[in-house]
Design an enzyme around this catalytic site. Sequence first.
Site, PDB file in Angstrom:
ATOM      1  N   ASP A 151       0.713  -1.154   0.033  1.00  0.00           N
ATOM      2  CA  ASP A 151       0.052   0.149  -0.018  1.00  0.00           C
ATOM      3  C   ASP A 151       0.980   1.256  -0.093  1.00  0.00           C
ATOM      4  O   ASP A 151       1.533   1.481   1.155  1.00  0.00           O
ATOM      5  CB  ASP A 151      -0.923  -0.018   1.341  1.00  0.00           C
ATOM      6  CG  ASP A 151      -1.851   1.155   1.302  1.00  0.00           C
ATOM      7  OD1 ASP A 151      -2.090   1.750   0.083  1.00  0.00           O
ATOM      8  OD2 ASP A 151      -2.477   1.497   2.414  1.00  0.00           O
ATOM      9  N   ASP A 354      -1.961   6.299  -6.196  1.00  0.00           N
ATOM     10  CA  ASP A 354      -2.406   5.081  -5.148  1.00  0.00           C
ATOM     11  C   ASP A 354      -2.586   3.937  -5.423  1.00  0.00           C
ATOM     12  O   ASP A 354      -3.251   3.507  -6.681  1.00  0.00           O
ATOM     13  CB  ASP A 354      -3.757   5.521  -4.180  1.00  0.00           C
ATOM     14  CG  ASP A 354      -4.048   4.656  -3.258  1.00  0.00           C
ATOM     15  OD1 ASP A 354      -3.035   4.227  -2.339  1.00  0.00           O
ATOM     16  OD2 ASP A 354      -5.298   4.560  -2.957  1.00  0.00           O
TER      17      ASP A 354
END
Length: 476
Positions: A151, A354
């Site tokens: 992440d 992201d």
Amino acid sequence: MGAISTISSSSLSALLLVCLVCSFNSEGAAAAIQHRHTIHVSSLLPSSICQSSAQELDKKSSLRVVHKHGPCSELHQDKANIPTHAEILLQDEARVKSIHSKFANKGSINDIDQNDAANLPAKDGSVVGSGNYIVTVGLGSPKKDLNLIFDTGSDITWTQCQPCARSCYKQKDPIFEPSLSSSYSNISCSSTICNSLSSATGNSPGCSSSACVYGIQYGDSSFSVGFFAKDTLSLTSTDVFPNFLFGCGQNNQGLFGGAAGLLGLGRDKLSLPSQTAAKYFKYFSYCLPSSASSTGFLTFGYGGGVSRSVKFTPLSTISDGTSFYGIDIIGMTVGGQKLPISASVFSAGGAIIDSGTVITRLPPTAYDALKSAFRKQMSQYPMAQPLSILDTCYDFSKYSTVTIPKINFFLSGSVVVPIDAKGIFYVNSISQVCLAFAPNGDDTDVGIFGNTQQKTLQVVYDGAKGRLGFASGGCS
Ligand SMILES: *[C@@H]1O[C@H](CO)[C@@H](O)[C@H](O)[C@H]1NC(C)=O
């Protein structure tokens, strides 16, 4: 002119004839091909067999990247855990909401109550979501392999730990046992490292029998709370990091889909790139595979080999003080045509990249321009019902191939990011193939360059130089 003057008059008239024909097509045949992808409709559906591309892992310091729910993932067997497309898109909305609230509350820190983690406020933090990618790393001595979601939107790395004092969700790998690792130790509450949790998690740390307690919550009521600890992290057989700081989760809940935890690649000093900076200089790159049935890579350090065609854009200041990596979007093209969007539309909210957001979010003004250009250039195909947040869907069930406009992003620093054919659509079924972009609520909300659009791109994070690189054809 020189070239034309040397050819014979008969071939010149042939040339003129060809040009007469091509001028019937307003854009010119060559230009039309250049600005469109032709794809086999069957290729839109993932195969049920993993097509691993081995050559990508010849690189040093590389991990194999797989989609969490695809046939290349070890977590795949757990079919009950696979969410529907509508659920994935709903969870994606929750992640986006929490990212927006992080930008709205930049720098604010919550107090956690480590005795009752279930009451953690669920408004902040990044949702782990379900459209994510995983890698396998080793933890402890002897090392135990763990499948972790990676992440770029969060910082601390954590895994569920025995004895799971409060609660552990179901995971595929055996749950990490600190008592079986000779190199494990707790961080003390009095250490300055414990205090650095505040910026990494957005929560001030707790203390339990002098052991430092971390807590991180994610926007959809997922969370992990436990002991902040250190142990040996083995990224590859040669890249081993003693005393790696991570969360040993005793109370974990949420949508982690069988993964053992999370690998935090954000910008805070507790993130993996920061903790390994002496070896890798905060430099890593990844390629997300084109489908759930193929594999990509996550490579750390300069030795990993970066495509010669990589182009760098400076990190945007929009994300300073957050975990996120900011980018400056300047414009977009659809089928070679520049969208009529003024630069101020993109700069109003700025944007980030992201790894965990599935669908790219654009300022509504930009999305409207994209949608109308895309629909116009796709007008030969029948439309289908909207799918959740996706309002531009097509029914390709009567076609074996389709021709779709290429989409390019332009970033500051003259960087062109061409979206792969696999990065344009989110496919529910062949009769519901949707444009994989969605609008934010407001032009001032931060835009998000999501993971569908990143497919097959090599994305380079160069933390030391404060820049991000993009090259096409990073993986298949
Ligand atoms: C870490 O701290 C917890 C809480 O005090 C304790 O139960 C555990 O035994 C400690 N582990 C080690 C290796 O010191």
